[in-house]
Design an enzyme around this catalytic site. Structure first.
Site, PDB file in Angstrom:
ATOM      1  N   LYS A 143     116.857  76.465 -13.416  1.00 34.73           N
ATOM      2  CA  LYS A 143     115.508  76.300 -12.873  1.00 34.73           C
ATOM      3  C   LYS A 143     115.655  75.800 -11.443  1.00 34.73           C
ATOM      4  CE  LYS A 143     110.958  74.572 -14.190  1.00 34.73           C
ATOM      5  NZ  LYS A 143     110.528  73.966 -12.937  1.00 34.73           N
ATOM      6  N   GLU A 199     118.576  80.315 -17.866  1.00 32.39           N
ATOM      7  CA  GLU A 199     118.794  80.449 -16.417  1.00 32.39           C
ATOM      8  C   GLU A 199     118.594  79.096 -15.753  1.00 32.39           C
ATOM      9  OE1 GLU A 199     115.837  83.239 -15.066  1.00 32.39           O
ATOM     10  OE2 GLU A 199     116.342  84.646 -16.659  1.00 32.39           O
ATOM     11  N   LYS A 204     113.799  70.055 -18.748  1.00 34.27           N
ATOM     12  CA  LYS A 204     113.841  69.339 -17.467  1.00 34.27           C
ATOM     13  C   LYS A 204     114.886  68.236 -17.523  1.00 34.27           C
ATOM     14  CE  LYS A 204     110.058  71.014 -15.230  1.00 34.27           C
ATOM     15  NZ  LYS A 204     108.738  70.441 -15.053  1.00 34.27           N
ATOM     16  N   CYS A 241     115.486  45.931  20.784  1.00 38.38           N
ATOM     17  CA  CYS A 241     116.635  46.673  20.282  1.00 38.38           C
ATOM     18  C   CYS A 241     117.686  45.689  19.764  1.00 38.38           C
ATOM     19  CB  CYS A 241     117.221  47.519  21.409  1.00 38.38           C
ATOM     20  SG  CYS A 241     118.796  48.244  20.982  1.00 38.38           S
ATOM     21  N   GLU A 263      89.259  69.732   1.197  1.00 44.03           N
ATOM     22  CA  GLU A 263      88.809  68.599   2.001  1.00 44.03           C
ATOM     23  C   GLU A 263      89.447  68.678   3.397  1.00 44.03           C
ATOM     24  OE1 GLU A 263      86.603  66.432   1.421  1.00 44.03           O
ATOM     25  OE2 GLU A 263      86.968  64.900   2.949  1.00 44.03           O
ATOM     26  N   TYR A 319     113.863  86.374 -10.268  1.00 43.37           N
ATOM     27  CA  TYR A 319     114.195  86.361 -11.691  1.00 43.37           C
ATOM     28  C   TYR A 319     113.209  87.097 -12.581  1.00 43.37           C
ATOM     29  CZ  TYR A 319     111.010  82.426 -11.165  1.00 43.37           C
ATOM     30  OH  TYR A 319     109.953  81.642 -10.823  1.00 43.37           O
ATOM     31  N   CYS A 349     114.959  53.012  21.271  1.00 44.33           N
ATOM     32  CA  CYS A 349     115.456  52.230  22.393  1.00 44.33           C
ATOM     33  C   CYS A 349     115.622  53.234  23.528  1.00 44.33           C
ATOM     34  CB  CYS A 349     116.798  51.601  22.049  1.00 44.33           C
ATOM     35  SG  CYS A 349     117.549  50.848  23.510  1.00 44.33           S
ATOM     36  N   SER A 378     102.832  78.830 -15.495  1.00 43.59           N
ATOM     37  CA  SER A 378     103.818  77.758 -15.494  1.00 43.59           C
ATOM     38  C   SER A 378     104.557  77.802 -16.826  1.00 43.59           C
ATOM     39  CB  SER A 378     103.154  76.416 -15.221  1.00 43.59           C
ATOM     40  OG  SER A 378     102.270  76.116 -16.247  1.00 43.59           O
ATOM     41  N   ASP A 390      90.584  71.319   4.910  1.00 42.54           N
ATOM     42  CA  ASP A 390      89.952  72.441   5.607  1.00 42.54           C
ATOM     43  C   ASP A 390      88.600  72.079   6.207  1.00 42.54           C
ATOM     44  OD1 ASP A 390      90.636  75.725   4.340  1.00 42.54           O
ATOM     45  OD2 ASP A 390      91.944  74.143   5.068  1.00 42.54           O
TER      46      ASP A 390
HETATM   47  P1  AMP Z   1     106.650  74.175 -13.689  1.00 47.85           P
HETATM   48  O1  AMP Z   1     106.219  74.261 -12.242  1.00 47.85           O
HETATM   49  O2  AMP Z   1     107.381  72.908 -14.016  1.00 47.85           O
HETATM   50  O3  AMP Z   1     105.580  74.541 -14.647  1.00 47.85           O
HETATM   51  O4  AMP Z   1     107.780  75.286 -13.864  1.00 47.85           O
HETATM   52  C1  AMP Z   1     107.502  76.634 -13.642  1.00 47.85           C
HETATM   53  C2  AMP Z   1     108.118  77.079 -12.370  1.00 47.85           C
HETATM   54  O5  AMP Z   1     109.535  77.040 -12.429  1.00 47.85           O
HETATM   55  C3  AMP Z   1     107.840  78.504 -12.072  1.00 47.85           C
HETATM   56  O6  AMP Z   1     106.590  78.654 -11.465  1.00 47.85           O
HETATM   57  C4  AMP Z   1     108.948  78.875 -11.141  1.00 47.85           C
HETATM   58  O7  AMP Z   1     108.512  78.653  -9.804  1.00 47.85           O
HETATM   59  C5  AMP Z   1     110.032  77.864 -11.410  1.00 47.85           C
HETATM   60  N1  AMP Z   1     111.329  78.465 -11.756  1.00 47.85           N
HETATM   61  C6  AMP Z   1     112.492  78.165 -11.154  1.00 47.85           C
HETATM   62  N2  AMP Z   1     113.508  78.858 -11.667  1.00 47.85           N
HETATM   63  C7  AMP Z   1     112.988  79.664 -12.630  1.00 47.85           C
HETATM   64  C8  AMP Z   1     113.551  80.649 -13.514  1.00 47.85           C
HETATM   65  N3  AMP Z   1     114.866  80.944 -13.518  1.00 47.85           N
HETATM   66  N4  AMP Z   1     112.701  81.282 -14.343  1.00 47.85           N
HETATM   67  C9  AMP Z   1     111.380  80.987 -14.366  1.00 47.85           C
HETATM   68  N5  AMP Z   1     110.792  80.072 -13.542  1.00 47.85           N
HETATM   69  C10 AMP Z   1     111.583  79.409 -12.685  1.00 47.85           C
HETATM   70 ZN    ZN Z   2     119.234  49.311  22.879  1.00 51.66          ZN
END
Ligand code: AMP
Ligand code: ZN
Length: 652
Positions: free
Chosen positions: A109, A107, A302, A395, A31, A216, A413, A78, A33
């Site tokens: 996130k 790891e 999360k 002000c 949209e 990663y 101001c 994802s 664009d």
């Molecule tokens: P979500 O966007 O909530 O589905 O989470 C997936 C995203 O987490 C991935 O696309 C990555 O961009 C991000 N991410 C960050 N750290 C990591 C990690 N250590 N391993 C895998 N994904 C990661």
């Molecule tokens: Zn002022």
């Protein structure tokens, strides 16, 4: 026609705004664009009707149509989410049904945005965003500006790697302070700031914003056997790899790790939003495969969002040193991520209007980048006896009329004699990164100002012991300490003074670059705007702002007064010598030299005024080639760049 052009301009500007401040666009990219192209077409036909604030005219603005689409050779996916221990254990049971002996690696996130990088024979060829997973945007030029992403790998291999680009909390804060002072909308959090930055069409903005990365994943087929081995390989190739991780076959251990990281996440220099748990063995990963959208061999735990409800009791308006008036909400105190929060920023007038925030409202507050609490939105269900927030016309400090400068969301101001504004600029002058006058903080500045002992920064140097002692709460010892701190500040190298003057757009780094080049403030004052704009790392905005500042008689008066007070106006650090034989030239070294080592050659070149960089580009002026020079030399020939040999340097 004019009406439609104005309408489109306003609409597109509004969308850009929403995109930047909230990362919560109200229209799709398509949209946007479509409207953008409609405007562009009309403007081409009626150039006389182009609006001053047209999004097609802006520098470095967001122009979504500016990046090419990029088809990912391997799709990005994802992750399944988990919000509780239960869900993690359920995941564990599912995996162990198939692989009872599985090992996991957990790891961090990283809360940034995913990037995908393709290397051919060890050279970076493409950097892309995730997009919808199969098609992203080609942002190679911007990726090249992220300092910790190697353009050449240790080994000349073909590889596609995945990771996260992010902005540190520190950079985020610095950028927001700068944006607030210059009247631009602040970024809501580091992730938005990183996302907004990577979509800049002006790559120089990307360089300035200090993005960083953690890689990663190896997306192209891997020779390694485990994820841990992949991480080590990425690290060996030259990528930044996050060092926090936990390897274990027990989900209890992993849960323990999560419990330990969570309270400490505020201490990390970057934002994380969870922990990713992956099956370590790549063969097992392959067996487990994918669901429609996510791998079966990984899950993302999360963290609960660091948000809380709080009630707005009142709103204060405070004035910054450039005159920007910022609204801050006073809240009924709540506990949020380990601290008591009783104030939160409302950013600016537009933000209040857009989110329809009122006094008495229950709102969601959160910590942007874990540091500065901000109001996110109103909980409308809980709305009762709210009253609108009164936007001041005058002000609060000097009662002069407030204005919106062109293109700015901020109220300002513009009275140069505004007491608040003067006090803020005195505080800035004395602050640590400027003149570092210990003991001259906001409280003392206020007292001195009220007693009419200081009006501008030159007055600081006229203070007497008697005057200081006449102030309430200032005893002999602190008066003497302050006087000696003031005296010491006179000797500081001049970039501190220049920064302390608080000239718009002239930050710490610009101040140093300016004085490295011009040597002292008086020479700088006489230099012409173009010469300043030419300096690597500066530009027209800074040059213009300086020219305007120094053209003012008050400014000239102030500098000469400071000089009379005995302040040092000279740069005391290492100068850039403009008369050096190689001044202004960018040189790249390649191949083996006979007489000297590489680092010796580099030092010599720099002494002669050259800037030495590692890769050949259009910006390279000279390539100094030894024997066995390879691809750099070829590239230099291709680009028609001057090539010299070792003897040339020896002769110089
Ligand atoms: P979500 O966007 O909530 O589905 O989470 C997936 C995203 O987490 C991935 O696309 C990555 O961009 C991000 N991410 C960050 N750290 C990591 C990690 N250590 N391993 C895998 N994904 C990661
Ligand atoms: Zn002022």
């Amino acid at each position: 026609m004019e009406k439609r052009i104005i309408e489109l301009t306003n609409l597109l500007n509004q969308y850009r705004q929403e995109y930047y401040t909230n990362d919560n666009p109200t229209v799709s990219d398509q949209e946007y664009d479509k409207l953008y192209h409609e405007l562009l077409a009309l403007e081409t036909e009626y150039p006389e009707l182009i609006q001053k604030d047209s999004p097609t005219q802006g520098v470095g603005g967001l122009i979504l149509s500016g990046f090419e689409k990029y088809q990912h050779p391997y799709p990005l996916y994802s992750l399944q989410d988990a919000f509780s221990q239960e869900e993690l254990f359920a995941f564990d049971r599912r995996v162990k049904l198939e692989f009872p002996t599985v090992t996991y690696v957990a790891e961090l996130k990283i809360d940034g945005l995913s990037i995908s990088l393709d290397y051919k024979e060890g050279k970076l060829v493409t950097g892309a965003t995730r997009g919808n997973g199969s098609v992203g945007e080609n942002i190679t030029e911007n990726i090249k500006k992220i300092k910790d992403i190697p353009q050449t790998l240790k080994d000349p291999i073909d590889i596609t790697v995945r990771g996260e680009a992010y902005m540190s909390k520190h950079s985020f804060q610095m950028i927001n302070i700068e944006r607030q002072e210059s009247g631009e909308a602040e970024f809501a959090n580091p992730r938005n700031a990183a996302a907004g930055t990577l979509r800049q069409l002006d790559t120089s903005i990307v360089s300035k914003r200090n993005l960083a990365s953690f890689l990663y994943q190896e997306a192209s087929p891997s020779q390694e056997i485990t994820q841990v081995a992949v991480l080590d390989k990425l690290s060996h190739l030259g990528f930044s790899v996050n060092k926090h991780r936990m390897v274990s076959s027990s989900m209890e251990d992993i849960w323990q790790f999560i419990q330990e990281i969570e309270p400490d996440r505020a201490q990390l220099p970057y934002d994380i939003d969870g922990i990713v748990i992956k099956v370590d063995d790549l063969a097992m990963q392959e067996e487990l495969g994918f669901t429609v959208k996510a791998p079966r061999w990984a899950i993302a735990y999360k963290f609960p969002a660091e948000e809380k409800e709080a009630e707005i009791l009142s709103v204060d308006w405070t004035i910054g040193r450039t005159g920007v008036v910022t609204p801050t909400a006073n809240l009924r105190p709540v506990q949020l991520a380990g601290t008591t929060v009783s104030r939160a920023t409302l950013h600016n007038v537009d933000y209040i209007a857009q989110k329809d925030i009122r006094i008495g409202d229950t709102v969601i507050v959160y910590k942007a980048g874990d540091i500065i609490p901000a109001v996110l939105r109103v909980v409308t269900d809980k709305r009762k006896n709210q009253e609108p927030i009164l936007i001041p016309n005058l002000c609060p400090s000097c009662q002069s009329s407030l204005t919106h400068l062109e293109d700015e969301v901020a109220l300002r101001c513009i009275n140069p004699l505004c007491p608040s504004l003067i006090q803020r600029s005195l505080e800035h002058f004395a602050s640590r990164n400027a003149m570092n006058i210990a003991g001259l903080g906001p409280a003392v500045v206020e007292k001195l100002f009220r007693a009419q002992l200081i009006h501008d920064v030159a007055d600081i140097y006229k203070l007497s012991r008697e005057q200081l002692l006449s102030l309430e709460g200032i005893k002999e010892k602190s008066a003497d300490k302050l006087l000696s701190a003031i005296a010491d500040s006179k000797e500081k190298s001049a970039e501190k003074l220049l920064f302390g003057l608080g000239i718009r757009h002239v930050g710490e780094k610009a101040s140093r670059l300016l004085l490295e080049t011009f040597g002292d403030i008086e020479t700088l004052m006489q230099s012409n705007e173009d010469a300043i704009a030419q300096i690597d790392g500066l530009g027209h905005v800074i040059a213009n702002s300086l020219a305007q500042y120094f053209a003012k008689p008050e400014a000239q008066q102030l500098i000469s007064e400071l000089k009379c007070q005995g302040l040092n106006l000279t740069y005391l650090g290492q100068r850039v010598d403009q008369s050096a034989p190689l001044y202004g030239l960018t040189v790249v070294l390649t191949g083996k030299l006979e007489e000297m080592g590489r680092s010796e050659a580099k030092t010599k070149l720099e002494k002669l005024g050259a800037k030495v960089t590692s890769s050949v580009s259009k910006k390279t002026d000279v390539v100094l080639a030894g024997s066995d020079s390879g691809s750099k030399l070829d590239k230099a020939r291709q680009l028609g760049i001057r090539v010299e040999d070792e003897q040339w340097l020896l002769d110089l």
